[in-house]
Design an enzyme around this catalytic site. Sequence first.
Site, PDB file in Angstrom:
ATOM      1  N   LYS A   1       0.831  -1.214   0.000  1.00  0.00           N
ATOM      2  CA  LYS A   1       0.000   0.000   0.000  1.00  0.00           C
ATOM      3  C   LYS A   1       0.865   1.263   0.000  1.00  0.00           C
ATOM      4  CE  LYS A   1      -2.459  -2.737  -0.475  1.00  0.00           C
ATOM      5  NZ  LYS A   1      -2.452  -4.196  -0.405  1.00  0.00           N
TER       6      LYS A   1
ATOM      7  N   VAL B   1       1.623 -21.371 -19.123  1.00  0.00           N
ATOM      8  CA  VAL B   1       3.031 -20.975 -18.984  1.00  0.00           C
ATOM      9  C   VAL B   1       3.923 -22.208 -19.094  1.00  0.00           C
ATOM     10  CG1 VAL B   1       4.724 -19.956 -17.402  1.00  0.00           C
ATOM     11  CG2 VAL B   1       2.449 -18.953 -17.604  1.00  0.00           C
TER      12      VAL B   1
ATOM     13  N   GLU C   1      -2.217 -14.765 -17.433  1.00  0.00           N
ATOM     14  CA  GLU C   1      -3.151 -15.413 -16.504  1.00  0.00           C
ATOM     15  C   GLU C   1      -3.594 -16.754 -17.079  1.00  0.00           C
ATOM     16  OE1 GLU C   1      -4.699 -15.044 -13.409  1.00  0.00           O
ATOM     17  OE2 GLU C   1      -5.764 -16.861 -14.007  1.00  0.00           O
TER      18      GLU C   1
ATOM     19  N   HIS D   1     -23.556  14.975   2.093  1.00  0.00           N
ATOM     20  CA  HIS D   1     -23.414  15.481   0.726  1.00  0.00           C
ATOM     21  C   HIS D   1     -22.359  16.579   0.691  1.00  0.00           C
ATOM     22  CE1 HIS D   1     -24.399  16.736  -3.316  1.00  0.00           C
ATOM     23  NE2 HIS D   1     -24.373  17.988  -2.880  1.00  0.00           N
TER      24      HIS D   1
ATOM     25  N   GLY E   1      -0.641 -17.286  -6.216  1.00  0.00           N
ATOM     26  CA  GLY E   1      -1.228 -17.778  -4.980  1.00  0.00           C
ATOM     27  C   GLY E   1      -0.161 -18.079  -3.935  1.00  0.00           C
ATOM     28  N   ARG E   2      -0.625 -18.460  -2.752  1.00  0.00           N
ATOM     29  CA  ARG E   2       0.289 -18.688  -1.640  1.00  0.00           C
ATOM     30  C   ARG E   2       0.022 -20.053  -1.001  1.00  0.00           C
ATOM     31  NH1 ARG E   2       3.159 -14.445  -0.108  1.00  0.00           N
ATOM     32  NH2 ARG E   2       3.223 -14.970   2.110  1.00  0.00           N
TER      33      ARG E   2
ATOM     34  N   GLY F   1      -0.049 -14.505 -13.309  1.00  0.00           N
ATOM     35  CA  GLY F   1      -1.196 -14.476 -12.398  1.00  0.00           C
ATOM     36  C   GLY F   1      -1.794 -13.091 -12.304  1.00  0.00           C
TER      37      GLY F   1
HETATM   38  P1  FAD Z   1       1.708 -14.063   8.376  1.00  0.00           P
HETATM   39  O1  FAD Z   1       1.422 -12.630   8.245  1.00  0.00           O
HETATM   40  O2  FAD Z   1       2.316 -14.771   7.221  1.00  0.00           O
HETATM   41  O3  FAD Z   1       2.639 -14.209   9.656  1.00  0.00           O
HETATM   42  C1  FAD Z   1       3.193 -15.422  10.012  1.00  0.00           C
HETATM   43  C2  FAD Z   1       4.400 -15.142  10.895  1.00  0.00           C
HETATM   44  O4  FAD Z   1       4.801 -16.346  11.509  1.00  0.00           O
HETATM   45  C3  FAD Z   1       5.617 -14.626  10.140  1.00  0.00           C
HETATM   46  O5  FAD Z   1       6.146 -13.507  10.797  1.00  0.00           O
HETATM   47  C4  FAD Z   1       6.595 -15.793  10.169  1.00  0.00           C
HETATM   48  O6  FAD Z   1       7.951 -15.378  10.194  1.00  0.00           O
HETATM   49  C5  FAD Z   1       6.219 -16.425  11.490  1.00  0.00           C
HETATM   50  N1  FAD Z   1       6.548 -17.855  11.606  1.00  0.00           N
HETATM   51  C6  FAD Z   1       6.205 -18.868  10.792  1.00  0.00           C
HETATM   52  N2  FAD Z   1       6.638 -20.039  11.286  1.00  0.00           N
HETATM   53  C7  FAD Z   1       7.282 -19.758  12.443  1.00  0.00           C
HETATM   54  C8  FAD Z   1       7.915 -20.545  13.421  1.00  0.00           C
HETATM   55  N3  FAD Z   1       7.973 -21.881  13.332  1.00  0.00           N
HETATM   56  N4  FAD Z   1       8.465 -19.912  14.476  1.00  0.00           N
HETATM   57  C9  FAD Z   1       8.416 -18.567  14.602  1.00  0.00           C
HETATM   58  N5  FAD Z   1       7.806 -17.778  13.710  1.00  0.00           N
HETATM   59  C10 FAD Z   1       7.234 -18.368  12.645  1.00  0.00           C
HETATM   60  N6  FAD Z   1      -4.255  -9.067   3.121  1.00  0.00           N
HETATM   61  C11 FAD Z   1      -5.167  -8.102   3.342  1.00  0.00           C
HETATM   62  O7  FAD Z   1      -6.115  -8.328   4.097  1.00  0.00           O
HETATM   63  N7  FAD Z   1      -5.054  -6.860   2.763  1.00  0.00           N
HETATM   64  C12 FAD Z   1      -4.043  -6.551   1.928  1.00  0.00           C
HETATM   65  O8  FAD Z   1      -3.973  -5.431   1.428  1.00  0.00           O
HETATM   66  C13 FAD Z   1      -3.074  -7.541   1.661  1.00  0.00           C
HETATM   67  N8  FAD Z   1      -2.045  -7.286   0.844  1.00  0.00           N
HETATM   68  C14 FAD Z   1      -1.106  -8.248   0.617  1.00  0.00           C
HETATM   69  C15 FAD Z   1      -0.073  -7.964  -0.256  1.00  0.00           C
HETATM   70  C16 FAD Z   1       0.889  -8.918  -0.530  1.00  0.00           C
HETATM   71  C17 FAD Z   1       2.004  -8.601  -1.477  1.00  0.00           C
HETATM   72  C18 FAD Z   1       0.816 -10.194   0.116  1.00  0.00           C
HETATM   73  C19 FAD Z   1       1.861 -11.239  -0.117  1.00  0.00           C
HETATM   74  C20 FAD Z   1      -0.213 -10.483   0.990  1.00  0.00           C
HETATM   75  C21 FAD Z   1      -1.193  -9.520   1.240  1.00  0.00           C
HETATM   76  N9  FAD Z   1      -2.263  -9.769   2.082  1.00  0.00           N
HETATM   77  C22 FAD Z   1      -3.221  -8.806   2.300  1.00  0.00           C
HETATM   78  C23 FAD Z   1      -2.417 -11.071   2.781  1.00  0.00           C
HETATM   79  C24 FAD Z   1      -1.923 -10.954   4.231  1.00  0.00           C
HETATM   80  O9  FAD Z   1      -0.588 -10.517   4.224  1.00  0.00           O
HETATM   81  C25 FAD Z   1      -2.053 -12.288   4.930  1.00  0.00           C
HETATM   82  O10 FAD Z   1      -3.376 -12.762   4.820  1.00  0.00           O
HETATM   83  C26 FAD Z   1      -1.706 -12.150   6.412  1.00  0.00           C
HETATM   84  O11 FAD Z   1      -0.405 -11.680   6.581  1.00  0.00           O
HETATM   85  C27 FAD Z   1      -1.875 -13.492   7.136  1.00  0.00           C
HETATM   86  O12 FAD Z   1      -1.564 -13.318   8.470  1.00  0.00           O
HETATM   87  P2  FAD Z   1      -1.016 -14.526   9.364  1.00  0.00           P
HETATM   88  O13 FAD Z   1      -0.862 -13.967  10.730  1.00  0.00           O
HETATM   89  O14 FAD Z   1      -1.864 -15.703   9.167  1.00  0.00           O
HETATM   90  O15 FAD Z   1       0.396 -14.902   8.740  1.00  0.00           O
HETATM   91  P1  NAI Z   2      -4.465 -14.955  -6.194  1.00  0.00           P
HETATM   92  O1  NAI Z   2      -5.056 -16.246  -5.797  1.00  0.00           O
HETATM   93  O2  NAI Z   2      -5.175 -13.705  -5.889  1.00  0.00           O
HETATM   94  O3  NAI Z   2      -4.209 -14.951  -7.770  1.00  0.00           O
HETATM   95  C1  NAI Z   2      -3.434 -15.925  -8.397  1.00  0.00           C
HETATM   96  C2  NAI Z   2      -3.748 -15.906  -9.891  1.00  0.00           C
HETATM   97  O4  NAI Z   2      -2.788 -16.676 -10.553  1.00  0.00           O
HETATM   98  C3  NAI Z   2      -5.112 -16.502 -10.207  1.00  0.00           C
HETATM   99  O5  NAI Z   2      -5.819 -15.642 -11.072  1.00  0.00           O
HETATM  100  C4  NAI Z   2      -4.761 -17.836 -10.849  1.00  0.00           C
HETATM  101  O6  NAI Z   2      -5.709 -18.247 -11.814  1.00  0.00           O
HETATM  102  C5  NAI Z   2      -3.430 -17.509 -11.497  1.00  0.00           C
HETATM  103  N1  NAI Z   2      -2.565 -18.665 -11.712  1.00  0.00           N
HETATM  104  C6  NAI Z   2      -2.317 -19.695 -10.865  1.00  0.00           C
HETATM  105  N2  NAI Z   2      -1.415 -20.526 -11.400  1.00  0.00           N
HETATM  106  C7  NAI Z   2      -1.077 -20.023 -12.606  1.00  0.00           C
HETATM  107  C8  NAI Z   2      -0.165 -20.428 -13.634  1.00  0.00           C
HETATM  108  N3  NAI Z   2       0.577 -21.516 -13.519  1.00  0.00           N
HETATM  109  N4  NAI Z   2      -0.073 -19.656 -14.740  1.00  0.00           N
HETATM  110  C9  NAI Z   2      -0.805 -18.521 -14.877  1.00  0.00           C
HETATM  111  N5  NAI Z   2      -1.682 -18.096 -13.928  1.00  0.00           N
HETATM  112  C10 NAI Z   2      -1.804 -18.831 -12.807  1.00  0.00           C
HETATM  113  O7  NAI Z   2      -2.986 -14.977  -5.573  1.00  0.00           O
HETATM  114  P2  NAI Z   2      -1.888 -13.845  -5.418  1.00  0.00           P
HETATM  115  O8  NAI Z   2      -2.179 -12.691  -6.306  1.00  0.00           O
HETATM  116  O9  NAI Z   2      -0.601 -14.548  -5.511  1.00  0.00           O
HETATM  117  O10 NAI Z   2      -2.098 -13.363  -3.935  1.00  0.00           O
HETATM  118  C11 NAI Z   2      -2.080 -14.332  -2.886  1.00  0.00           C
HETATM  119  C12 NAI Z   2      -3.062 -13.974  -1.838  1.00  0.00           C
HETATM  120  O11 NAI Z   2      -2.571 -12.888  -1.072  1.00  0.00           O
HETATM  121  C13 NAI Z   2      -4.408 -13.474  -2.367  1.00  0.00           C
HETATM  122  O12 NAI Z   2      -5.270 -14.532  -2.690  1.00  0.00           O
HETATM  123  C14 NAI Z   2      -4.914 -12.726  -1.198  1.00  0.00           C
HETATM  124  O13 NAI Z   2      -5.496 -13.614  -0.306  1.00  0.00           O
HETATM  125  C15 NAI Z   2      -3.666 -12.129  -0.602  1.00  0.00           C
HETATM  126  N6  NAI Z   2      -3.536 -10.736  -1.026  1.00  0.00           N
HETATM  127  C16 NAI Z   2      -4.505  -9.859  -0.665  1.00  0.00           C
HETATM  128  C17 NAI Z   2      -4.438  -8.545  -1.058  1.00  0.00           C
HETATM  129  C18 NAI Z   2      -5.541  -7.630  -0.692  1.00  0.00           C
HETATM  130  O14 NAI Z   2      -6.342  -7.996   0.145  1.00  0.00           O
HETATM  131  N7  NAI Z   2      -5.619  -6.436  -1.250  1.00  0.00           N
HETATM  132  C19 NAI Z   2      -3.329  -8.033  -1.834  1.00  0.00           C
HETATM  133  C20 NAI Z   2      -2.388  -9.062  -2.213  1.00  0.00           C
HETATM  134  C21 NAI Z   2      -2.497 -10.348  -1.794  1.00  0.00           C
END
Ligand code: FAD
Ligand code: NAI
Length: 475
Positions: free
Chosen positions: A58, A247, A213, A454, A281-282, A190
Amino acid sequence: MSKQFDVVVVGAGPGGYIAAIRAAQLGFSVACIDEWKNDKGGPAPGGTCTNVGCIPSKALLQSSEHFDHANHHFAEHGILAKGVTIDVAKMIARKDTVVKQNNDGILYLFKKNKITFLHGRGAFVKATDGGYELRVSGVSEESVTARQVILATGSTARALPGTPFDEQNVLSNDGALRIGAVPKKLGLIGSGVIGLEMGSVWRRLGAEVTILEGLPTFLGAVDEQVAKEAHKAFTKQGLKIELGVKVGEVKSGKKGVSVAYTNAKGEAQTLEVDKLIVSIGRVPNTTGLAAEAVGLKLDERGAIEVDGDCKTNLPGVWAVGDVVRGPMLAHKAEEEGVAVAERIAGQHGHVNFNTVPWVIYTSPEIAWVGQTEQQLKASGRAYKAGSFPFLANGRARALGDTTGFVKFLADAASDEILGVHIVGPQASELISEAVVAMEFRASAEDIARICHAHPSLSEATKEAALAVDKRTLNF
Ligand code: FAD
Ligand code: NAI
């Protein structure tokens, strides 16, 4: 000698640190273990969200949007800003400062709530008499025991098979947030949430962006009408999105990355780019947790198996956030963390999965809660729809941002709101009203009868609710 706590939380992302705070508020002695290190080796609590997710993305979206406005929108306000340039290093440094402020904020909250923070990796050692022993290895080296353990170990980026992340050319979300100079050509695999957000950042800064995609449908989980409007806007901005591709081999070398793929027509293609972000995806993360030491059950995806209350197969062991089923969203993780702490205290913690909002922070922003029109059609539920365009909203015109609309879906008989879908300015903020309304099981008419300030974008929400009954006032 093991230190004894009531509750031990593994992971200090939004799921873990919030669970720790709530448990401490409820009077438990709490330790929270997290291994994330900042670039100086110090603690960096906040997980993916704070370090390489929600917060830094962000920050970059904001910086790049300012740049885009200066280049393309200031002039219409009579502001002449010629020769605007971007200092990428400064932009990244600002993002790092924002991240650090959040890390420090969480460390402060741990202190304030008397939570013991342990900096290292937590791993199960064994089940003990009525609890569990965990070993912490890293900066902190100790053993802890607790009757209640909350696992919040999050998720990591999924790599393309055979193409590991090198974070130089082939980037996960981590590398994508640290690119040092605007690439001439950027590829993304993706077109999900990360693909669109990160693609937007670097497109605004001048990169030629192509997203490949796999699915034939753009944003398949989003309301079709919203996805169509967003696709139109992104394409107009210059994001190249190719759907239905397969891909193939990815080659990374000194000159950049080449991606072999088959397009939707079945033709063999190659995409040559300077950097490639893989955002497909993750995957749930249980690395190093030693789940097997205590017999913790994982499902076939590697997620920790939990029931509706986040209980695992082990008594006293709970799991929340990205490491369990459900949407991978920070606020979902937080809600589960609070609910679990309350359940441990014998209270009735509750998470309503039907009202978890989704936001994609692109321009226009996309936000929704509840069911999409295609889901309602598929389920055979009788519904009414109403929408209102920002083009007819005075505040949107004054802002100079009239893309998109607000759309309501309500039950045909009872008028209960079943879903709200927004594409347009400030959708991320506007969606909260819809979440509140759905939590209170409001009808569309309830929103239509509420006085909205408004001029405000929220009037588009009221008007969309009026549209359900075909009685908009300004359109
Ligand atoms: P995490 O945030 O992944 O935290 C897990 C923590 O556990 C980490 O610090 C890790 O180091 C620690 N850990 C793991 N295993 C161990 C261990 N054995 N011992 C000690 N520590 C450990 N979500 C939104 O809602 N809004 C968004 O705008 C948004 N943007 C995103 C943008 C990107 C680029 C990405 C990748 C994700 C985004 N997400 C967003 C998703 C969001 O980041 C995750 O859903 C969220 O962080 C999940 O929280 P969590 O606590 O489950 O895990
Ligand atoms: P995503 O699930 O949002 O999107 C992955 C995309 O990749 C899908 O459209 C899927 O069809 C495509 N895909 C999968 N395998 C593929 C392949 N082999 N070749 C081409 N396309 C393929 O996952 P993304 O963007 O990686 O984000 C992971 C997660 O992180 C999100 O699902 C979301 O939960 C979280 N996130 C949330 C944000 C927010 O809330 N604003 C911002 C960023 C991430």
